[in-house]
Design an enzyme around this catalytic site. Structure first.
Site: not given
Ligand SMILES: [Zn+2]
Length: 170
Positions: A117, A120-123
């Site tokens: 995705i 939308h940033l995500h760690a």
């Protein structure tokens, strides 16, 4: 790949990603009573923690800024700080609560880097054990079932109960 194409939850994801609402924005807007069904562990002022619906290891968590942003530079300082503080808090809870002996931490920025995705940033936070035989069965895509994810949610949600925005667990 053929292992996952038949899976209904995978299909839902594929269909939902085409012009549908962003799954992370949907989580960020969810009321607490929907956290469990959406695999959300907590939603703080600027960031949230959720299970990865498609884990590549048991207990695979995602830390996501609440605001829809594709690049770190788009985040305001407060949003960035809150996201990274939540990364730190998540790693600590995973280490303390699951007995993980190692943690993989990382971000894929952009589809070319492997982001599923990318918009939308995500760690990613992935607890690891020697041989990865402890805590819960290591899952391959074909074994990622809603029941498994719900069991993981129930195991991990209490670890976040002390944080503002956590789902109330009884
Ligand atoms: Zn979004």
């Amino acid at each position: 790949m053929s292992d996952v194409l038949w899976a209904p939850w995978r299909m839902e994801y594929l269909l939902g990603s085409k012009g549908g609402p962003c799954v992370f924005c949907d989580m960020a807007a969810a009321p607490p009573e929907a956290y469990r069904s959406k695999l959300v562990l907590m939603v703080a002022a600027h960031a949230l923690v959720c299970l990865n619906k498609y884990p590549f290891a048991a207990g695979h968590l995602l830390i996501v800024p609440r605001r829809h942003a594709a690049d770190l530079a788009e985040l305001e300082d407060g949003e960035y700080d809150a996201t990274m503080r939540l990364v730190r808090a998540t790693v600590a809870r995973v280490q303390r609560g699951t007995g993980a002996q190692g943690v993989n931490l990382g971000m894929n920025l952009g589809a070319a880097a492997g982001a599923g995705i990318a918009e939308h940033l995500h760690a990613h936070v992935v607890p690891r054990w020697p041989g990865d035989t402890n805590f819960m069965p290591v899952v391959a895509d074909v074994r990622v079932m809603p029941e498994y994810l719900d069991a993981t949610w129930k195991t991990l949600a209490p670890l976040f109960a002390d944080l503002p925005g956590a789902h109330p667990v009884g």
